[in-house]
Design a protein around this motif. Sequence first.
Motif, PDB file in Angstrom:
ATOM      1  N   SER A  18      23.773  -8.337 -14.179  1.00 25.23           N
ATOM      2  CA  SER A  18      23.551  -7.674 -12.892  1.00 25.23           C
ATOM      3  C   SER A  18      24.340  -6.367 -12.840  1.00 25.23           C
ATOM      4  CB  SER A  18      23.974  -8.580 -11.735  1.00 25.23           C
ATOM      5  OG  SER A  18      25.378  -8.586 -11.583  1.00 25.23           O
ATOM      6  N   GLU A  19      23.992  -5.509 -11.871  1.00 25.62           N
ATOM      7  CA  GLU A  19      24.659  -4.219 -11.715  1.00 25.62           C
ATOM      8  C   GLU A  19      25.750  -4.264 -10.651  1.00 25.62           C
ATOM      9  OE1 GLU A  19      21.560  -1.471 -10.809  1.00 25.62           O
ATOM     10  OE2 GLU A  19      20.522  -1.756 -12.714  1.00 25.62           O
ATOM     11  N   ALA A  20      26.174  -5.464 -10.265  1.00 24.51           N
ATOM     12  CA  ALA A  20      27.183  -5.603  -9.212  1.00 24.51           C
ATOM     13  C   ALA A  20      28.526  -5.039  -9.670  1.00 24.51           C
ATOM     14  CB  ALA A  20      27.336  -7.066  -8.824  1.00 24.51           C
ATOM     15  N   THR A  71      26.865  -0.486  -3.447  1.00 27.01           N
ATOM     16  CA  THR A  71      25.790   0.255  -4.123  1.00 27.01           C
ATOM     17  C   THR A  71      26.211   1.684  -4.452  1.00 27.01           C
ATOM     18  OG1 THR A  71      24.882   0.884  -1.953  1.00 27.01           O
ATOM     19  CG2 THR A  71      23.962  -1.087  -3.001  1.00 27.01           C
ATOM     20  N   HIS A 125      28.945   2.424  -6.666  1.00 21.65           N
ATOM     21  CA  HIS A 125      29.695   2.521  -7.914  1.00 21.65           C
ATOM     22  C   HIS A 125      28.813   3.109  -9.018  1.00 21.65           C
ATOM     23  CE1 HIS A 125      27.865  -1.448  -7.501  1.00 21.65           C
ATOM     24  NE2 HIS A 125      27.771  -1.503  -8.822  1.00 21.65           N
ATOM     25  N   LEU A 166      20.704  -6.888  -5.956  1.00 22.29           N
ATOM     26  CA  LEU A 166      22.003  -7.559  -5.982  1.00 22.29           C
ATOM     27  C   LEU A 166      21.963  -8.840  -5.156  1.00 22.29           C
ATOM     28  CD1 LEU A 166      24.399  -4.483  -5.670  1.00 22.29           C
ATOM     29  CD2 LEU A 166      23.783  -5.759  -7.729  1.00 22.29           C
ATOM     30  N   SER A 213      28.058   2.243 -12.049  1.00 22.98           N
ATOM     31  CA  SER A 213      27.175   1.408 -12.870  1.00 22.98           C
ATOM     32  C   SER A 213      25.948   0.921 -12.118  1.00 22.98           C
ATOM     33  CB  SER A 213      27.959   0.196 -13.408  1.00 22.98           C
ATOM     34  OG  SER A 213      28.466  -0.579 -12.337  1.00 22.98           O
ATOM     35  N   TYR A 214      25.856   1.219 -10.819  1.00 24.96           N
ATOM     36  CA  TYR A 214      24.702   0.750 -10.046  1.00 24.96           C
ATOM     37  C   TYR A 214      23.521   1.678 -10.281  1.00 24.96           C
ATOM     38  CZ  TYR A 214      21.779  -0.860  -6.211  1.00 24.96           C
ATOM     39  OH  TYR A 214      20.741  -1.344  -5.468  1.00 24.96           O
ATOM     40  N   ARG A 215      22.375   1.083 -10.641  1.00 28.81           N
ATOM     41  CA  ARG A 215      21.170   1.853 -10.943  1.00 28.81           C
ATOM     42  C   ARG A 215      20.001   1.476 -10.027  1.00 28.81           C
ATOM     43  NH1 ARG A 215      24.655   4.107 -13.005  1.00 28.81           N
ATOM     44  NH2 ARG A 215      24.926   4.747 -15.180  1.00 28.81           N
TER      45      ARG A 215
END
Length: 261
Positions: free
Chosen positions: A80-82, A45, A47, A55, A49-51
Amino acid sequence: GRGVDDDAFANAVPNERNGTNRFATVFLYLSDTSGGGETVFPLSTTHESYRGGRLTAAGTVRTPGFIRNDDAAWVCNHSSEALRVAPAVAEAALFYSQRGDAALDPYSLHGSCPVADGHEKWAANLWVWNRPRDAIDKAKAKASGSASSEQFSVTFHSEYNEPLHLHWDDGHALHKMGDLEPRGALNVNTYAGHSFVATKPADDARLHTFNMRRAQTEIVLRPPRPEPRVRKAPPKRDPNFAAPPKIFDPIVKSASSSSSN
């Protein structure tokens, strides 16, 4: 000591009793793969790109080394935001399995997304250990009766004539692992101490619960046998009971007589 602790990496905890474990992993990509095959970190959580999106299921971090099938499918979905690392030849992914205090980092959980049809993925692992492995090998040899954290495979065989659902029970909820076809089999990878539940698809009524042991490789699900029909014995006669006499209707014979007038 107690021998080997039950942790996600099948080794002793690095910050306890001089434990040995992977400190870092260098994952080398040996081919380009444009169709899937990403290395995914489903619990990350931090990185860019994670908003804050969902997940995995709540509580997954408490079950190290394991996520549900539907969670795995979601984090590999590009919606997904993974955190996903796409394979590219001659490049590598470097990540650490231990924190600065030598404790294992459950957020380093990783896996490979499926490769699309017609594509191939080639890669190699380089593991860096915090200590020589002979220390943990000796600890394993001395451990007796302790739970093992090594992953192993179990095949569930169904003797039911109807389909069943097989779930993993994480202690909080049931997570479907797959379908058991009538008289079919289903193979799963698991760890000692994990619990699985077989249910009826119609109403999810529980039929069987299994707690995994390291020596298990085959489990058979048998339907309960019907209770045998019990024939009622005739009532016993009381020897002191005198039956009433039988009464017969008299047989009347009519005689024909002839008279003359």
